[in-house]
Write a protein that holds these residues in place. Structure first.
Motif, PDB file in Angstrom:
ATOM      1  N   GLY A 175       0.843  -1.200   0.000  1.00 43.09           N
ATOM      2  CA  GLY A 175       0.000   0.000   0.000  1.00 43.09           C
ATOM      3  C   GLY A 175       0.866   1.233   0.000  1.00 43.09           C
ATOM      4  N   GLY A 176       1.347   1.623   1.186  1.00 40.46           N
ATOM      5  CA  GLY A 176       2.266   2.754   1.310  1.00 40.46           C
ATOM      6  C   GLY A 176       1.674   4.052   0.780  1.00 40.46           C
ATOM      7  N   VAL A 177       2.528   5.084   0.734  1.00 42.27           N
ATOM      8  CA  VAL A 177       2.055   6.387   0.271  1.00 42.27           C
ATOM      9  C   VAL A 177       2.151   6.526  -1.238  1.00 42.27           C
ATOM     10  N   THR A 178       2.955   5.684  -1.871  1.00 41.92           N
ATOM     11  CA  THR A 178       3.056   5.716  -3.339  1.00 41.92           C
ATOM     12  C   THR A 178       2.893   4.297  -3.865  1.00 41.92           C
ATOM     13  N   PRO A 179       1.685   3.749  -3.804  1.00 40.96           N
ATOM     14  CA  PRO A 179       1.485   2.344  -4.190  1.00 40.96           C
ATOM     15  C   PRO A 179       1.811   2.088  -5.656  1.00 40.96           C
ATOM     16  N   VAL A 180       2.248   0.882  -5.928  1.00 39.24           N
ATOM     17  CA  VAL A 180       2.515   0.430  -7.294  1.00 39.24           C
ATOM     18  C   VAL A 180       1.465  -0.600  -7.659  1.00 39.24           C
ATOM     19  N   ALA A 181       0.806  -0.383  -8.778  1.00 42.68           N
ATOM     20  CA  ALA A 181      -0.186  -1.354  -9.227  1.00 42.68           C
ATOM     21  C   ALA A 181       0.512  -2.672  -9.559  1.00 42.68           C
ATOM     22  N   GLY A 182      -0.013  -3.757  -9.042  1.00 41.92           N
ATOM     23  CA  GLY A 182       0.584  -5.063  -9.327  1.00 41.92           C
ATOM     24  C   GLY A 182       0.114  -5.589 -10.679  1.00 41.92           C
ATOM     25  N   GLY A 183       0.959  -5.450 -11.695  1.00 45.96           N
ATOM     26  CA  GLY A 183       0.585  -5.910 -13.023  1.00 45.96           C
ATOM     27  C   GLY A 183       0.445  -7.416 -13.088  1.00 45.96           C
ATOM     28  N   ARG A 184      -0.462  -7.894 -13.954  1.00 43.12           N
ATOM     29  CA  ARG A 184      -0.612  -9.344 -14.150  1.00 43.12           C
ATOM     30  C   ARG A 184       0.365  -9.850 -15.203  1.00 43.12           C
ATOM     31  N   ARG A 185       0.663  -9.002 -16.192  1.00 48.56           N
ATOM     32  CA  ARG A 185       1.617  -9.358 -17.250  1.00 48.56           C
ATOM     33  C   ARG A 185       2.710  -8.292 -17.248  1.00 48.56           C
ATOM     34  N   VAL A 186       3.832  -8.620 -16.634  1.00 50.41           N
ATOM     35  CA  VAL A 186       4.900  -7.647 -16.404  1.00 50.41           C
ATOM     36  C   VAL A 186       6.126  -8.011 -17.235  1.00 50.41           C
ATOM     37  N   ASP A 235      16.288  -8.536 -10.069  1.00 48.08           N
ATOM     38  CA  ASP A 235      15.619  -8.088  -8.850  1.00 48.08           C
ATOM     39  C   ASP A 235      14.218  -7.582  -9.160  1.00 48.08           C
ATOM     40  N   SER A 236      14.077  -6.867 -10.272  1.00 45.52           N
ATOM     41  CA  SER A 236      12.780  -6.288 -10.632  1.00 45.52           C
ATOM     42  C   SER A 236      11.772  -7.362 -11.013  1.00 45.52           C
ATOM     43  N   VAL A 237      12.190  -8.318 -11.847  1.00 47.42           N
ATOM     44  CA  VAL A 237      11.235  -9.329 -12.310  1.00 47.42           C
ATOM     45  C   VAL A 237      10.858 -10.284 -11.184  1.00 47.42           C
ATOM     46  N   ARG A 238      11.785 -10.576 -10.301  1.00 45.78           N
ATOM     47  CA  ARG A 238      11.475 -11.442  -9.163  1.00 45.78           C
ATOM     48  C   ARG A 238      10.576 -10.711  -8.165  1.00 45.78           C
ATOM     49  N   THR A 239      10.752  -9.404  -8.052  1.00 43.35           N
ATOM     50  CA  THR A 239       9.855  -8.603  -7.231  1.00 43.35           C
ATOM     51  C   THR A 239       8.451  -8.603  -7.824  1.00 43.35           C
ATOM     52  N   ALA A 240       8.373  -8.504  -9.150  1.00 40.68           N
ATOM     53  CA  ALA A 240       7.063  -8.521  -9.815  1.00 40.68           C
ATOM     54  C   ALA A 240       6.315  -9.821  -9.518  1.00 40.68           C
ATOM     55  N   ARG A 241       7.035 -10.934  -9.492  1.00 43.84           N
ATOM     56  CA  ARG A 241       6.396 -12.211  -9.149  1.00 43.84           C
ATOM     57  C   ARG A 241       5.821 -12.149  -7.740  1.00 43.84           C
ATOM     58  N   ARG A 242       6.562 -11.547  -6.822  1.00 46.96           N
ATOM     59  CA  ARG A 242       6.087 -11.432  -5.444  1.00 46.96           C
ATOM     60  C   ARG A 242       4.955 -10.418  -5.309  1.00 46.96           C
ATOM     61  N   HIS A 276      17.590 -18.598  -9.914  1.00 53.51           N
ATOM     62  CA  HIS A 276      16.488 -18.365  -8.981  1.00 53.51           C
ATOM     63  C   HIS A 276      15.262 -17.818  -9.701  1.00 53.51           C
ATOM     64  N   ALA A 277      15.477 -16.929 -10.666  1.00 56.51           N
ATOM     65  CA  ALA A 277      14.354 -16.383 -11.430  1.00 56.51           C
ATOM     66  C   ALA A 277      13.644 -17.493 -12.208  1.00 56.51           C
ATOM     67  N   CYS A 278      14.412 -18.378 -12.834  1.00 54.15           N
ATOM     68  CA  CYS A 278      13.821 -19.504 -13.568  1.00 54.15           C
ATOM     69  C   CYS A 278      12.993 -20.378 -12.635  1.00 54.15           C
ATOM     70  N   GLU A 279      13.543 -20.666 -11.446  1.00 54.43           N
ATOM     71  CA  GLU A 279      12.832 -21.499 -10.476  1.00 54.43           C
ATOM     72  C   GLU A 279      11.527 -20.856 -10.044  1.00 54.43           C
ATOM     73  N   GLU A 280      11.492 -19.533 -10.061  1.00 55.60           N
ATOM     74  CA  GLU A 280      10.311 -18.800  -9.587  1.00 55.60           C
ATOM     75  C   GLU A 280       9.298 -18.533 -10.699  1.00 55.60           C
ATOM     76  N   GLY A 281       9.515 -19.132 -11.853  1.00 56.67           N
ATOM     77  CA  GLY A 281       8.536 -19.041 -12.915  1.00 56.67           C
ATOM     78  C   GLY A 281       8.692 -17.866 -13.847  1.00 56.67           C
ATOM     79  N   VAL A 282       9.835 -17.203 -13.825  1.00 52.26           N
ATOM     80  CA  VAL A 282      10.074 -16.086 -14.738  1.00 52.26           C
ATOM     81  C   VAL A 282      10.311 -16.625 -16.146  1.00 52.26           C
ATOM     82  N   GLU A 283       9.744 -15.944 -17.112  1.00 46.24           N
ATOM     83  CA  GLU A 283       9.891 -16.318 -18.516  1.00 46.24           C
ATOM     84  C   GLU A 283      10.987 -15.463 -19.154  1.00 46.24           C
ATOM     85  N   PHE A 284      11.877 -16.074 -19.897  1.00 48.01           N
ATOM     86  CA  PHE A 284      12.967 -15.347 -20.542  1.00 48.01           C
ATOM     87  C   PHE A 284      12.701 -15.253 -22.044  1.00 48.01           C
TER      88      PHE A 284
END
Length: 493
Positions: free
Chosen positions: A300-311, A322-329, A355-363
């Protein structure tokens, strides 16, 4: 110098006889037959649901066994591969002896942030790349894992000896920026007896360690513990203060500061200059990670970021990972890395890619965005990507990507994170008259990290334009040695 006359030999286990016992306990052949330890990690299905640290650290038995693999080289090249010259054989042999506090003290003698470096440094390209096991076609000693173990174990047991400090000399020095370069410099100068004050523009100390690296890779508690160690040396920290705005160079000089170290980093994001880049939902990795890591945007915070479904994250470095793994979270159902070269040329650490591959990130490799498409509300809904092929190597040694004529695809996205590099923060260079800068906007320094203005030294990304944590720390340590010599010589006049 013969190795037995060196500091590395003297600072390894306290008694030479103990060292000989360790050497004789297992032959080199037996030690080299021990397989490299594997880092325990959280299950991927769990870790994408939380921000817990992924790598769990070694236990006592794993650390001692891995330390036993060290072959006690007569000329340890691992030290030359370390930008801050950590006495690697010394701390590893102390781990093998079970003296973990001593191991941590050996590291602390040259590194201000051992628990940080043990987590985020690219050891595979630095100290571990010089390990003699590489010549034997075997896995190198896991130096980074052992560094983390020593630092964490000593911290948790509160057994790390307090760093030695020279008598106070009364000379005040200022540091602009509390990232790795600034912290390394501050710790070294404090040990030398200087009165050090670090000024941080943001409300939290730590610079990129806090705003740029997610907690699943570097917990804030680890950074805070390293900061406490610096505070125990007498380093003072002032937040919400922008050098060049809140305080000028003249203000610092008027307040009695005799030297200034500029470590303001490279926080200016780069974009690609393609159509649609100003659509809602497109931002730099710098903004994305800062808002989530430092401003609670993920909760939430004071400057929320919309959680995209397709990032889509554009780029292939560690910040992109770091960014793509954060997007998964953040809940992304489809999180993509879009990179213009192949996986083999990707500059991110192999562990982060795995780690990104294990977490389902697509390359999506050999692809480059050429246009973003928006909906009626001005929000990004798709991007066009140009398919690429690899040509001849460029100046970096990697093969240059070349567009494949007519090969353009469209991918649906609702959030795009651009991670194609950063530029130096221009605020300080533009606010100080007479300070020489390069064509890239970095501060020009000599071999001693001294700028065109003798009282000002600089290091880290504001000099390099973008580099690793450990290289920035090396700059800070080098600059501290140079500034100390300069200021003490001035005081003697």
């Amino acid at each position: 110098m013969d190795y037995k006359e060196s500091t590395a030999y003297r600072m390894a286990p306290r008694e030479d006889v103990r060292r000989e016992e360790l050497r004789q306990a297992l032959s080199a052949r037996e030690r080299s037959a021990i397989p490299r330890v594997e880092m325990p990690a959280l299950d991927p299905a769990h870790r994408v649901t939380c921000n817990e640290e992924v790598n769990r650290g070694l236990d006592r038995e794993q650390a001692i066994l891995e330390a036993t693999r060290c072959l006690d080289c007569p000329d340890p090249q691992c030290i030359t591969g370390c930008p801050v010259s950590i006495n690697i054989p010394g701390f590893i042999k102390n781990i093998q002896c079970g003296d973990f506090a001593r191991a941590a003290a050996v590291i602390k003698a040259t590194s201000a942030l051992p628990a940080v470096c043990g987590r985020v440094c690219p050891q595979e390209k630095q100290c571990e790349s010089r390990c003699i096991y590489n010549k034997m076609k075997k896995d190198p000693v896991a130096i980074g894992y052992l560094e983390r173990f020593a630092a964490d174990t000593a911290r948790c047991a509160a057994t790390t000896d307090a760093p030695l400090r020279d008598n106070a000399n009364g000379i005040k020095v200022a540091v602009a920026g509390s990232g790795p370069a600034g912290l390394s410099f501050a710790g070294e100068m404090a040990r030398r007896g200087f009165d050090v004050t670090v000024f941080e523009a943001l409300h939290e100390i730590g610079g990129v360690l806090k705003y740029g690296i997610p907690e699943f890779r570097l917990p804030n508690s680890v950074v805070d513990a390293e900061l406490d160690s610096l505070k125990s040396l007498g380093v003072k920290f002032i937040t919400d203060t922008i050098i060049g705005k809140t305080l000028s160079l003249d203000d610092l000089l008027a307040d009695g500061f005799k030297g200034i170290f500029v470590a303001s980093g490279a926080g200016l994001p780069r974009f690609m200059g393609i159509p649609g880049e100003n659509l809602i939902g497109i931002m730099s990795s710098n903004e994305y990670l800062t808002r989530i890591n430092l401003m609670n945007a993920g909760r939430g915070g004071v400057t929320p970021v919309a959680g995209g479904r397709r990032v889509a994250v554009i780029g292939g470095g560690n910040t992109a990972m770091d960014s793509v793994r954060t997007a998964r979270r953040m809940g992304a159902e489809r999180a993509m890395i879009v990179y213009r070269r192949s996986l083999d040329e990707m500059p991110a650490r192999a562990e982060e890619v795995r780690h990104a591959c294990e977490e389902g990130v697509e390359f999506i490799t050999l692809a480059n965005p050429v246009e973003y498409i928006g909906d009626e509300r001005g929000r990004v809904k798709a991007m066009r990507i140009q398919r690429m092929m690899l040509g001849e190597p460029d100046e970096s040694g990697r093969r240059s990507p070349i567009p494949v004529e007519g090969a353009v695809d469209t991918i649906e996205v609702d959030e795009v994170i651009v991670s194609v590099g950063v530029s130096p923060n221009p605020l300080i260079p533009s606010s100080i008259d007479g300070l020489d800068v390069t064509r890239r906007g970095t501060i020009a320094v000599n071999d001693d990290m001294q700028s065109s203005l003798p009282a000002i030294f600089a290091g880290g990304d504001i000099v390099r334009g973008g580099a690793t944590v450990i290289l920035a720390m090396g700059d800070g340590r080098h600059a501290a040695t140079s500034m100390a010599e300069y200021l003490l010589a001035q005081a003697d006049r």
